[in-house]
Design a protein around this motif. Structure first.
Motif, PDB file in Angstrom:
ATOM      1  N   PHE A   1     -52.149  11.695 -14.374  1.00  0.00           N
ATOM      2  CA  PHE A   1     -52.512  13.014 -14.869  1.00  0.00           C
ATOM      3  C   PHE A   1     -53.312  13.737 -13.789  1.00  0.00           C
ATOM      4  CE2 PHE A   1     -55.675   9.901 -16.031  1.00  0.00           C
ATOM      5  CZ  PHE A   1     -56.870  10.470 -15.643  1.00  0.00           C
ATOM      6  N   GLN A   2     -53.372  15.051 -13.907  1.00  0.00           N
ATOM      7  CA  GLN A   2     -54.168  15.844 -12.982  1.00  0.00           C
ATOM      8  C   GLN A   2     -55.629  15.691 -13.366  1.00  0.00           C
ATOM      9  OE1 GLN A   2     -53.077  17.602 -10.262  1.00  0.00           O
ATOM     10  NE2 GLN A   2     -55.211  17.928  -9.788  1.00  0.00           N
ATOM     11  N   HIS A   3     -56.435  15.148 -12.498  1.00  0.00           N
ATOM     12  CA  HIS A   3     -57.847  14.902 -12.781  1.00  0.00           C
ATOM     13  C   HIS A   3     -58.668  16.091 -12.292  1.00  0.00           C
ATOM     14  CE1 HIS A   3     -61.517  12.026 -12.468  1.00  0.00           C
ATOM     15  NE2 HIS A   3     -61.839  13.213 -12.908  1.00  0.00           N
ATOM     16  N   VAL A   4     -59.357  16.723 -13.214  1.00  0.00           N
ATOM     17  CA  VAL A   4     -60.232  17.833 -12.877  1.00  0.00           C
ATOM     18  C   VAL A   4     -61.563  17.591 -13.570  1.00  0.00           C
ATOM     19  CG1 VAL A   4     -60.592  20.324 -13.008  1.00  0.00           C
ATOM     20  CG2 VAL A   4     -58.278  19.415 -12.708  1.00  0.00           C
ATOM     21  N   SER A   5     -62.645  17.661 -12.839  1.00  0.00           N
ATOM     22  CA  SER A   5     -63.986  17.511 -13.411  1.00  0.00           C
ATOM     23  C   SER A   5     -64.711  18.844 -13.297  1.00  0.00           C
ATOM     24  CB  SER A   5     -64.786  16.437 -12.675  1.00  0.00           C
ATOM     25  OG  SER A   5     -64.218  15.168 -12.885  1.00  0.00           O
ATOM     26  N   SER A   6     -65.272  19.265 -14.395  1.00  0.00           N
ATOM     27  CA  SER A   6     -65.961  20.549 -14.424  1.00  0.00           C
ATOM     28  C   SER A   6     -67.460  20.358 -14.275  1.00  0.00           C
ATOM     29  CB  SER A   6     -65.670  21.238 -15.765  1.00  0.00           C
ATOM     30  OG  SER A   6     -66.493  22.374 -15.917  1.00  0.00           O
ATOM     31  N   MET A   7     -68.065  21.280 -13.551  1.00  0.00           N
ATOM     32  CA  MET A   7     -69.521  21.311 -13.418  1.00  0.00           C
ATOM     33  C   MET A   7     -70.147  22.314 -14.388  1.00  0.00           C
ATOM     34  SD  MET A   7     -70.695  19.137 -11.210  1.00  0.00           S
ATOM     35  CE  MET A   7     -72.245  19.787 -10.571  1.00  0.00           C
ATOM     36  N   ASN A   8     -69.357  22.845 -15.315  1.00  0.00           N
ATOM     37  CA  ASN A   8     -69.866  23.870 -16.224  1.00  0.00           C
ATOM     38  C   ASN A   8     -71.081  23.404 -17.018  1.00  0.00           C
ATOM     39  OD1 ASN A   8     -67.909  25.578 -15.322  1.00  0.00           O
ATOM     40  ND2 ASN A   8     -66.666  25.519 -17.172  1.00  0.00           N
ATOM     41  N   LYS A   9     -71.057  22.211 -17.575  1.00  0.00           N
ATOM     42  CA  LYS A   9     -72.194  21.740 -18.363  1.00  0.00           C
ATOM     43  C   LYS A   9     -73.455  21.686 -17.499  1.00  0.00           C
ATOM     44  CE  LYS A   9     -73.924  18.037 -21.290  1.00  0.00           C
ATOM     45  NZ  LYS A   9     -73.659  16.720 -21.884  1.00  0.00           N
ATOM     46  N   SER A  10     -73.314  21.167 -16.298  1.00  0.00           N
ATOM     47  CA  SER A  10     -74.471  21.110 -15.397  1.00  0.00           C
ATOM     48  C   SER A  10     -75.035  22.504 -15.154  1.00  0.00           C
ATOM     49  CB  SER A  10     -74.078  20.488 -14.051  1.00  0.00           C
ATOM     50  OG  SER A  10     -73.810  19.121 -14.195  1.00  0.00           O
ATOM     51  N   ARG A  11     -74.159  23.453 -14.910  1.00  0.00           N
ATOM     52  CA  ARG A  11     -74.607  24.831 -14.666  1.00  0.00           C
ATOM     53  C   ARG A  11     -75.274  25.420 -15.906  1.00  0.00           C
ATOM     54  NH1 ARG A  11     -69.215  25.234 -12.014  1.00  0.00           N
ATOM     55  NH2 ARG A  11     -69.610  24.865  -9.813  1.00  0.00           N
ATOM     56  N   GLU A  12     -74.697  25.157 -17.072  1.00  0.00           N
ATOM     57  CA  GLU A  12     -75.294  25.657 -18.320  1.00  0.00           C
ATOM     58  C   GLU A  12     -76.698  25.098 -18.529  1.00  0.00           C
ATOM     59  OE1 GLU A  12     -72.453  24.643 -21.346  1.00  0.00           O
ATOM     60  OE2 GLU A  12     -71.042  26.194 -20.686  1.00  0.00           O
ATOM     61  N   PHE A  13     -76.931  23.874 -18.042  1.00  0.00           N
ATOM     62  CA  PHE A  13     -78.243  23.247 -18.194  1.00  0.00           C
ATOM     63  C   PHE A  13     -79.180  23.582 -17.031  1.00  0.00           C
ATOM     64  CE2 PHE A  13     -76.263  21.129 -21.595  1.00  0.00           C
ATOM     65  CZ  PHE A  13     -77.217  20.445 -22.326  1.00  0.00           C
ATOM     66  N   GLY A  14     -78.669  24.287 -16.007  1.00  0.00           N
ATOM     67  CA  GLY A  14     -79.540  24.752 -14.942  1.00  0.00           C
ATOM     68  C   GLY A  14     -79.389  24.096 -13.587  1.00  0.00           C
ATOM     69  N   PHE A  15     -78.384  23.249 -13.400  1.00  0.00           N
ATOM     70  CA  PHE A  15     -78.157  22.647 -12.080  1.00  0.00           C
ATOM     71  C   PHE A  15     -77.060  23.426 -11.364  1.00  0.00           C
ATOM     72  CE2 PHE A  15     -75.929  19.805  -9.150  1.00  0.00           C
ATOM     73  CZ  PHE A  15     -76.990  19.453  -8.332  1.00  0.00           C
ATOM     74  N   PHE A  16     -77.370  23.919 -10.167  1.00  0.00           N
ATOM     75  CA  PHE A  16     -76.430  24.773  -9.448  1.00  0.00           C
ATOM     76  C   PHE A  16     -76.064  24.237  -8.067  1.00  0.00           C
ATOM     77  CE2 PHE A  16     -78.820  27.436 -12.403  1.00  0.00           C
ATOM     78  CZ  PHE A  16     -77.771  27.925 -13.170  1.00  0.00           C
ATOM     79  N   GLY A  17     -76.340  22.963  -7.799  1.00  0.00           N
ATOM     80  CA  GLY A  17     -76.013  22.391  -6.498  1.00  0.00           C
ATOM     81  C   GLY A  17     -74.508  22.377  -6.258  1.00  0.00           C
ATOM     82  N   PHE A  18     -74.136  22.574  -5.027  1.00  0.00           N
ATOM     83  CA  PHE A  18     -72.724  22.536  -4.650  1.00  0.00           C
ATOM     84  C   PHE A  18     -72.605  22.287  -3.152  1.00  0.00           C
ATOM     85  CE2 PHE A  18     -73.871  26.810  -3.576  1.00  0.00           C
ATOM     86  CZ  PHE A  18     -73.119  27.093  -2.444  1.00  0.00           C
ATOM     87  N   VAL A  19     -71.448  21.829  -2.747  1.00  0.00           N
ATOM     88  CA  VAL A  19     -71.123  21.642  -1.337  1.00  0.00           C
ATOM     89  C   VAL A  19     -69.647  21.994  -1.169  1.00  0.00           C
ATOM     90  CG1 VAL A  19     -70.811  19.911   0.491  1.00  0.00           C
ATOM     91  CG2 VAL A  19     -72.817  19.814  -0.940  1.00  0.00           C
ATOM     92  N   ASP A  20     -69.299  22.640  -0.083  1.00  0.00           N
ATOM     93  CA  ASP A  20     -67.910  22.896   0.259  1.00  0.00           C
ATOM     94  C   ASP A  20     -67.307  21.565   0.714  1.00  0.00           C
ATOM     95  OD1 ASP A  20     -65.736  23.327   2.285  1.00  0.00           O
ATOM     96  OD2 ASP A  20     -66.029  25.407   1.681  1.00  0.00           O
ATOM     97  N   THR A  21     -66.308  21.079  -0.020  1.00  0.00           N
ATOM     98  CA  THR A  21     -65.740  19.757   0.245  1.00  0.00           C
ATOM     99  C   THR A  21     -65.218  19.617   1.666  1.00  0.00           C
ATOM    100  OG1 THR A  21     -65.213  19.376  -2.078  1.00  0.00           O
ATOM    101  CG2 THR A  21     -63.938  18.122  -0.457  1.00  0.00           C
ATOM    102  N   MET A  22     -64.514  20.611   2.161  1.00  0.00           N
ATOM    103  CA  MET A  22     -63.945  20.499   3.506  1.00  0.00           C
ATOM    104  C   MET A  22     -65.038  20.450   4.564  1.00  0.00           C
ATOM    105  SD  MET A  22     -60.956  20.014   2.851  1.00  0.00           S
ATOM    106  CE  MET A  22     -59.909  20.186   1.449  1.00  0.00           C
ATOM    107  N   LYS A  23     -66.104  21.220   4.382  1.00  0.00           N
ATOM    108  CA  LYS A  23     -67.235  21.141   5.306  1.00  0.00           C
ATOM    109  C   LYS A  23     -67.939  19.795   5.163  1.00  0.00           C
ATOM    110  CE  LYS A  23     -68.134  26.098   5.527  1.00  0.00           C
ATOM    111  NZ  LYS A  23     -69.048  27.181   5.136  1.00  0.00           N
TER     112      LYS A  23
END
Length: 141
Positions: free
Chosen positions: A103-125
């Motif tokens: 199956f196509q595996h997709v993980s969402s960060m929406n819950k984290s953002r809703e709770f106040g965590f906004f960390g991210f990194v550009d995967t290719m970088k």
């Protein structure tokens, strides 16, 4: 994909944020990732030709790599790398599992953002950063 720096940042945030107590969160870099884009990037980073392939074609990476230990030993010697065995720095079994999900595996960060965590990194970088670090540590050529 999950950069260990984002994972660590999120774990510290979750451990120190009352609102996050007793909650479960996904942790990814927060961008869209495809394996096809990874192979192209790695081809560029390691200066090898990218040969397009059918991603639906199944192959067993464990089987493909099981006899490559001596080749890795030659690479280590040729490039003066830190003496490792291929199986010490790889986990082809885990890669095989991920590459063969049905199956196509997709993980969402929406819950984290809703709770106040906004960390991210550009995967290719991120991949470029970690390859550079592994090269500086003389783990890979």
């Amino acid at each position: 994909m999950s950069d260990s720096r984002v994972l660590a940042e999120q774990q510290i945030w979750a451990a120190t944020t009352d609102r996050a107590k007793n909650q479960a969160f996904n942790c990814t870099n927060g961008d869209v990732f495809t394996w096809k884009s990874l192979w192209k990037l790695l081809s560029e980073i390691f200066d090898v030709e990218f040969v397009p392939f059918d991603e639906k074609e199944k192959f067993d990476v464990v089987e493909m790599m099981e006899e490559k230990g001596e080749i890795w030993d030659e690479i280590v010697e040729k490039h003066g790398l830190y003496k490792t065995k291929m199986e010490e720095i790889t986990c082809f079994e885990a890669l095989n599992t991920v590459l063969h999900l049905q199956f196509q595996h997709v993980s969402s960060m929406n819950k984290s953002r809703e709770f106040g965590f906004f960390g991210f990194v550009d995967t290719m970088k991120s991949i470029r950063t970690w390859v550079k670090k592994l090269r500086e540590m003389k783990i890979i050529p």
